[in-house]
Design an enzyme around this catalytic site. Structure first.
Site, PDB file in Angstrom:
ATOM      1  N   GLU A  65       0.853  -1.185   0.000  1.00 37.78           N
ATOM      2  CA  GLU A  65       0.000   0.000   0.000  1.00 37.78           C
ATOM      3  C   GLU A  65       0.898   1.247   0.000  1.00 37.78           C
ATOM      4  O   GLU A  65       1.903   1.289   0.698  1.00 37.78           O
ATOM      5  CB  GLU A  65      -0.884   0.007   1.255  1.00 37.78           C
ATOM      6  CG  GLU A  65      -1.822   1.209   1.315  1.00 37.78           C
ATOM      7  CD  GLU A  65      -2.700   1.246   2.576  1.00 37.78           C
ATOM      8  OE1 GLU A  65      -2.274   0.721   3.633  1.00 37.78           O
ATOM      9  OE2 GLU A  65      -3.800   1.822   2.499  1.00 37.78           O
ATOM     10  N   LYS A 139      -9.641   2.104  -2.658  1.00 37.88           N
ATOM     11  CA  LYS A 139      -9.917   1.619  -1.297  1.00 37.88           C
ATOM     12  C   LYS A 139     -11.344   1.986  -0.888  1.00 37.88           C
ATOM     13  O   LYS A 139     -11.721   3.158  -0.892  1.00 37.88           O
ATOM     14  CB  LYS A 139      -8.882   2.235  -0.346  1.00 37.88           C
ATOM     15  CG  LYS A 139      -8.884   1.680   1.067  1.00 37.88           C
ATOM     16  CD  LYS A 139      -7.679   2.259   1.822  1.00 37.88           C
ATOM     17  CE  LYS A 139      -7.504   1.692   3.204  1.00 37.88           C
ATOM     18  NZ  LYS A 139      -6.264   2.190   3.837  1.00 37.88           N
ATOM     19  N   CYS A 180      -5.599  -2.768   2.414  1.00 39.39           N
ATOM     20  CA  CYS A 180      -5.391  -2.652   3.861  1.00 39.39           C
ATOM     21  C   CYS A 180      -6.681  -2.756   4.674  1.00 39.39           C
ATOM     22  O   CYS A 180      -7.202  -3.836   4.850  1.00 39.39           O
ATOM     23  CB  CYS A 180      -4.614  -1.375   4.169  1.00 39.39           C
ATOM     24  SG  CYS A 180      -3.726  -1.543   5.741  1.00 39.39           S
TER      25      CYS A 180
HETATM   26  N1  LIG Z   1      -3.601   1.654   6.085  1.00 40.03           N
HETATM   27  C1  LIG Z   1      -4.539   1.015   6.749  1.00 40.03           C
HETATM   28  O1  LIG Z   1      -5.663   0.892   6.252  1.00 40.03           O
HETATM   29  C2  LIG Z   1      -4.116   0.484   8.078  1.00 40.03           C
HETATM   30  C3  LIG Z   1      -4.992  -0.447   8.832  1.00 40.03           C
HETATM   31  O2  LIG Z   1      -6.029  -0.934   8.390  1.00 40.03           O
HETATM   32  C4  LIG Z   1      -4.520  -0.826  10.181  1.00 40.03           C
HETATM   33  O3  LIG Z   1      -5.285  -1.480  10.933  1.00 40.03           O
HETATM   34  O4  LIG Z   1      -3.397  -0.491  10.531  1.00 40.03           O
END
Ligand SMILES: NC(=O)CC(=O)C(=O)O
Length: 307
Positions: A65, A139, A180
């Site tokens: 990401e 996302k 994520c």
């Molecule tokens: N970047 C993200 O979405 C991070 C995430 O989900 C986490 O729990 O850390």
């Protein structure tokens, strides 16, 4: 546009049969990259890592990401690229397209901040072996979190949420994409399984609070509940940066087994995916047939609305 979903119509068509994948066995590369404030360096660095993975036999490469920019609300507008406006306006995706084509590999290109009009998204681009953009996933669930004394982050300060789940047919099978925090919503994984995905890919940058507890747990739960492969890829940890990533990029098999993983340093993981195990596990444990659709069901709103 308002959704035409209504509970009376909430009878979901049966899950799609698992499609025959174009390839049974192949190697996947997970590039856990170090990310800096220097975008040009990040792009060149990602390219080298992809080339290294391909040299080791990877036919599918997954990136982290936000790999071209620091992970911060201040950085997203500065590093964002207009992906739809052509290669000149998106050097990051131009590189991914070029390297996918020249190495004849599929790339699930992690995510980058995307600019579209006056909006910003956290976007994953998938490139096929011909270098063409096959899918773009924005996302869906923005990472807005408040754990006092531990972590506060609000992606929604700068980013807009995507509106579409993404399943893409590639030379290495049908892949469901999440970014994520999307992994925290098990309905999305179930939806992808119902649409016949063989593999779920989640570029992610979990944090140091949720990472140790939730990262592997969520991946294994998605894999075992849906009887498919789950691959994740994080940036390497930089303890000096504003957002410290947990790392631990991982490949999980359809029995919930961790097939390959790493710690938090920069690394390229190469591991094998064998799709024949999907059928085996689904025969061993016929969850699909045993599901009590008379008592509960997942509603695929998009499929319903398109009927
Ligand atoms: N970047 C993200 O979405 C991070 C995430 O989900 C986490 O729990 O850390």
């Amino acid at each position: 546009m308002a959704s035409s979903f209504s509970p009376e119509k909430a009878r979901v068509p049966p899950a799609i049969e698992l499609p025959v994948p174009p390839v049974s066995k192949f190697k996947i590369g997970l590039c856990q990259l170090s990310v800096t404030a220097d975008k040009e360096r990040n792009i060149a660095h990602a390219r080298l890592a992809i080339e290294e993975a391909a040299e080791k036999g990877a036919k599918l490469v997954l990136l982290p990401e936000i790999w071209n920019s620091p992970y911060s609300n201040d950085s997203f507008p500065v590093y964002a690229e207009d992906i739809d406006a052509g290669t000149d306006s998106s050097p990051s995706t131009a590189m991914l397209s070029e390297v996918a084509r020249s190495l004849k590999i599929t790339i699930v290109g992690g995510s980058i901040p995307e600019r579209c009009g006056d909006k910003l998204y956290n976007t994953c681009c998938v490139f096929g072996t011909d270098g063409k953009l096959k899918a773009k996933h924005r996302k869906i669930h923005l990472f807005d979190i408040n754990i006092p004394g531990k972590i506060v982050f609000e992606e929604s300060k700068t980013l807009t949420a995507g509106e579409t789940p993404t399943v893409v047919d590639t030379d290495v099978g049908r892949i469901g994409i999440g970014i994520c925090y999307d992994i925290c919503f098990q309905e999305l994984a179930m939806l992808y399984a119902a649409r016949g995905a063989h593999l779920l890919c989640y570029p992610g940058a979990f944090n140091m609070t949720t990472g140790p507890l939730h990262w592997e747990l969520l991946q294994r739960a998605s894999a075992v509940d849906n009887q498919l492969y789950v691959a994740t890829c994080s940036p390497a940890r930089d303890a000096g940066s504003g957002y410290v990533a947990w790392g631990h990029s991982t490949l999980v098999g359809p029995f919930g087994e961790v097939l390959a993983t790493t710690e938090h340093d920069e690394a390229t993981i190469i591991s094998e995916i064998d799709y024949s195990l999907l059928e085996l596990r689904r025969t061993n444990l016929p969850l699909q047939k045993q599901r009590r659709g008379d008592l509960y069901s997942l509603v695929d709103v998009q499929r319903l609305n398109s009927q």
